[in-house]
Scaffold this motif. Structure first.
Motif, PDB file in Angstrom:
ATOM      1  N   GLU A 121       0.810  -1.214   0.000  1.00 45.73           N
ATOM      2  CA  GLU A 121       0.000   0.000   0.000  1.00 45.73           C
ATOM      3  C   GLU A 121       0.844   1.265   0.000  1.00 45.73           C
ATOM      4  OE1 GLU A 121      -3.971  -1.471   2.530  1.00 45.73           O
ATOM      5  OE2 GLU A 121      -2.500  -0.119   3.443  1.00 45.73           O
ATOM      6  N   LYS A 122       0.344   2.268  -0.690  1.00 47.80           N
ATOM      7  CA  LYS A 122       0.821   3.638  -0.543  1.00 47.80           C
ATOM      8  C   LYS A 122      -0.311   4.408   0.122  1.00 47.80           C
ATOM      9  CE  LYS A 122       3.013   5.668  -3.924  1.00 47.80           C
ATOM     10  NZ  LYS A 122       3.301   6.389  -5.216  1.00 47.80           N
ATOM     11  N   THR A 123      -0.014   5.029   1.257  1.00 48.16           N
ATOM     12  CA  THR A 123      -1.075   5.635   2.057  1.00 48.16           C
ATOM     13  C   THR A 123      -0.738   7.070   2.451  1.00 48.16           C
ATOM     14  OG1 THR A 123      -0.171   4.963   4.210  1.00 48.16           O
ATOM     15  CG2 THR A 123      -1.596   3.376   3.061  1.00 48.16           C
ATOM     16  N   VAL A 124      -1.777   7.750   2.945  1.00 49.14           N
ATOM     17  CA  VAL A 124      -1.631   9.050   3.588  1.00 49.14           C
ATOM     18  C   VAL A 124      -2.262   8.946   4.971  1.00 49.14           C
ATOM     19  CG1 VAL A 124      -2.341  11.466   3.592  1.00 49.14           C
ATOM     20  CG2 VAL A 124      -1.565  10.410   1.465  1.00 49.14           C
ATOM     21  N   THR A 155      -3.999  10.902   7.514  1.00 49.24           N
ATOM     22  CA  THR A 155      -4.704  12.173   7.416  1.00 49.24           C
ATOM     23  C   THR A 155      -4.601  12.988   8.697  1.00 49.24           C
ATOM     24  OG1 THR A 155      -6.789  11.221   8.173  1.00 49.24           O
ATOM     25  CG2 THR A 155      -6.344  11.129   5.809  1.00 49.24           C
ATOM     26  N   GLU A 164      -5.360   6.444   4.970  1.00 49.08           N
ATOM     27  CA  GLU A 164      -6.150   6.304   3.748  1.00 49.08           C
ATOM     28  C   GLU A 164      -5.255   5.747   2.642  1.00 49.08           C
ATOM     29  OE1 GLU A 164      -8.060   9.899   2.595  1.00 49.08           O
ATOM     30  OE2 GLU A 164      -9.383   9.961   4.365  1.00 49.08           O
ATOM     31  N   ILE A 178      -4.082   5.348  -0.972  1.00 46.58           N
ATOM     32  CA  ILE A 178      -4.200   6.087  -2.229  1.00 46.58           C
ATOM     33  C   ILE A 178      -3.753   5.236  -3.422  1.00 46.58           C
ATOM     34  CG2 ILE A 178      -3.978   8.336  -1.132  1.00 46.58           C
ATOM     35  CD1 ILE A 178      -1.060   8.416  -1.985  1.00 46.58           C
ATOM     36  N   GLU A 179      -3.070   4.124  -3.125  1.00 45.39           N
ATOM     37  CA  GLU A 179      -2.680   3.210  -4.210  1.00 45.39           C
ATOM     38  C   GLU A 179      -2.359   1.843  -3.634  1.00 45.39           C
ATOM     39  OE1 GLU A 179       0.864   2.578  -7.556  1.00 45.39           O
ATOM     40  OE2 GLU A 179       0.697   4.496  -6.489  1.00 45.39           O
TER      41      GLU A 179
END
Length: 535
Positions: free
Chosen positions: A158-161, A163, A169, A171-172
């Motif tokens: 996973e690529k996340t943010v 928040t 979250e 995002i990819e």
């Protein structure tokens, strides 16, 4: 023949001829210069030097830091061995690991806590913060985890943010977790590569990206902190780490200030190098962290070989002569200056030895205290006129008692030097006899002629870098004086090439608690012997 020079120590001067000085200066081999482009080992492969953990669980086995737990002696909570030579901010870390049973991790930008936040139970060697997970099962290795720090940030693939509300979250989904697990050697050696830049982290194992996360939670995210390795509560386990290499990365959004505090000396509340450096660093971090990160290495030259790799400025507050932390590390400081790194020296750190070492010092900061030329009396300097210079922003005329050195030896024609604080020494500064620090005919004439003396100055180096000399700082309590403190903070920001607002670097007057923090233990004064009266 040149006149003999003096090695200044705490209240002691030892006269040496020129040949003896040369021999003494070469008696200690200077370590190799560390550049900003290399990975540097932070583990010697033989001992736990530089690593702090409970030896009941941590040892060296076959050249690796080894953490072991057993069913017969389980641990009640996750424990860590902590790298004690520095903290990490923006960096790359490469190491090899092997795990058999259980779970582990590489902790970074982390913090300690002394008790369980839920139960209040005392804890030892407990860390919280970002973690690169290591797992004996096929599920968690490579993820970005927050130990006591908001849980999972990014699962494998996973690529996340993270928040603003502390929620992750995706995002990819860039890869399948099971496919990534196939790149990991079970119960065998693997290479972990952690890249941390700003608020963005990437975890790689064996050259393959496992997870990626950006932390946008401004209330919780951390920009620097401790590095450590974990052993996990639960079933018996064994984890090993070797070939541990670190490289710091330039900070793109802030200026990095590295304080080098000298070893303790002098009476209490004088030459408080550690406490003074820690106070200034704390004020910068708490009140100007929008543009500056400051870190402190205590009691001498850093044991951390990466200490200066991403420094924008180095500030040395210490004794002088051969007690100067940089005395046997001048080639490293030369390298930093060549890279444009600012260098500042506070109080006795403006002195090394006449000739070669003082010439080096002058090349970095524009001036130096020279024995049998400069003097170091205690006097109340009255600073009535201030120059139009960024370092003087927000500083108003003031007077203060300190051990203000003067009649400094500056570079030829003071080229590049701008005086910041200048004052006329009173006649009583010449009350001592001539000596290596106390007086000489030339300085006596200057005082008699009422010539202003420059006690704080800045230096624009020809290479584009900057330096400063600040001769005050003998009395620790002077840091509570707002103009005194602001002058030093402005100078530090200036050599780091940070922005100085019109009001200068404002900080609240430190509290008594802040002023008393980190004071060095000083030896008690020996009681005076009293003569027995004759019967």
């Amino acid at each position: 023949m040149k006149t003999p020079a003096l090695i200044g120590t705490t209240g002691v001067a030892i006269v040496l001829g020129l040949g003896a000085i040369a021999q003494d200066q070469s008696s200690k081999k200077e370590p190799p210069t560390v550049t900003g482009q290399e990975f540097v080992s932070i583990f010697d492969g033989k001992t736990l030097d530089g690593w702090d953990g409970e030896t009941e669980y941590w040892s060296i086995e076959n050249g690796a830091i080894t953490g072991t737990t057993s069913d017969a002696n389980p641990i009640p909570y996750n424990k860590f061995i902590i790298w004690e030579n520095g903290e990490v901010d923006d960096f790359e870390l490469k190491l090899k690991y092997r795990i058999v049973g259980g779970n582990s991790g590489i902790q970074y930008r982390s913090f300690t806590f002394d008790e369980d936040p839920k139960t209040g139970t005392p804890l030892h060697y407990a860390l919280g913060g970002y973690q690169a997970d290591i797992d004996s099962s096929p599920k968690f290795s490579g993820i970005v985890y927050g130990e006591k720090f908001r849980g999972i940030h990014a699962k494998r693939g996973e690529k996340t943010v993270m928040t603003e509300n502390g929620k992750s979250e995706v995002i990819e989904q860039f890869a399948d977790s099971d496919e990534l697990q196939a790149h990991i050697n079970n119960e065998d050696w693997n290479q972990y590569h952690i890249i941390v830049k700003g608020n963005h982290v990437i975890h790689k194992i064996n050259g393959v990206v496992m997870s990626e996360s950006t932390d946008e939670d401004t209330n919780a995210r951390r920009r620097s902190g401790l590095l450590g390795f974990q052993i996990h509560k639960g079933p018996a386990m064994k984890v090993q780490f070797k070939d541990i290499k670190l490289k710091r990365l330039p900070l793109e959004d802030k200026k990095k200030v590295v304080f080098v505090a000298g070893a303790p000396s002098h009476a209490p509340r004088a030459h408080e190098h550690n406490a003074g450096s820690a106070l200034l660093a704390t004020l910068l971090n708490e009140h100007h962290n929008d543009q500056i990160i400051a870190t402190v290495y205590h009691s001498g030259w850093p044991a951390d070989p990466t200490a200066f790799q991403n420094a924008d400025a180095v500030v040395i507050f210490s004794d002088g002569g051969q007690r100067h932390p940089g005395f046997f590390h001048r080639r490293q400081l030369d390298y930093l200056a060549d890279q444009g790194v600012g260098i500042g020296c506070i109080h006795y750190a403006v002195e090394m030895l006449p000739d070669e070492s003082n010439q080096d010092l002058m090349s970095w900061i524009g001036g130096a205290f020279e024995t049998y030329y400069s003097v170091n009396p205690h006097w109340t300097a009255q600073f009535a006129d201030l120059p139009d210079h960024p370092v003087a922003k927000g500083v108003t005329p003031f007077d203060i008692l300190d051990e203000w050195y003067f009649n400094m030896r500056f570079v030829e024609n003071m080229k590049g030097v701008t005086p910041i604080l200048s004052a006329i020494p009173p006649d009583e500064t010449m009350s001592r006899p001539d000596g290596h620090h106390s007086g000489n005919p030339e300085v006596r004439k200057m005082v008699a002629d009422k010539r202003p003396q420059h006690v704080v100055w800045v230096y624009d180096r020809e290479d584009g870098g900057r330096g400063f000399g600040f001769t005050g700082g003998h009395f620790h309590d002077n840091w509570s004086h707002d103009n005194f403190r602001k002058t030093a903070l402005n100078a530090i920001a200036w050599i780091a090439q940070a922005h100085i607002p019109e009001s200068g670097l404002d900080t609240p007057t430190p509290s008594a608690e802040q002023m008393n923090a980190n004071l060095d233990p000083k030896p008690a004064k020996k009681p005076k012997k009293t003569k027995k009266k004759a019967a």
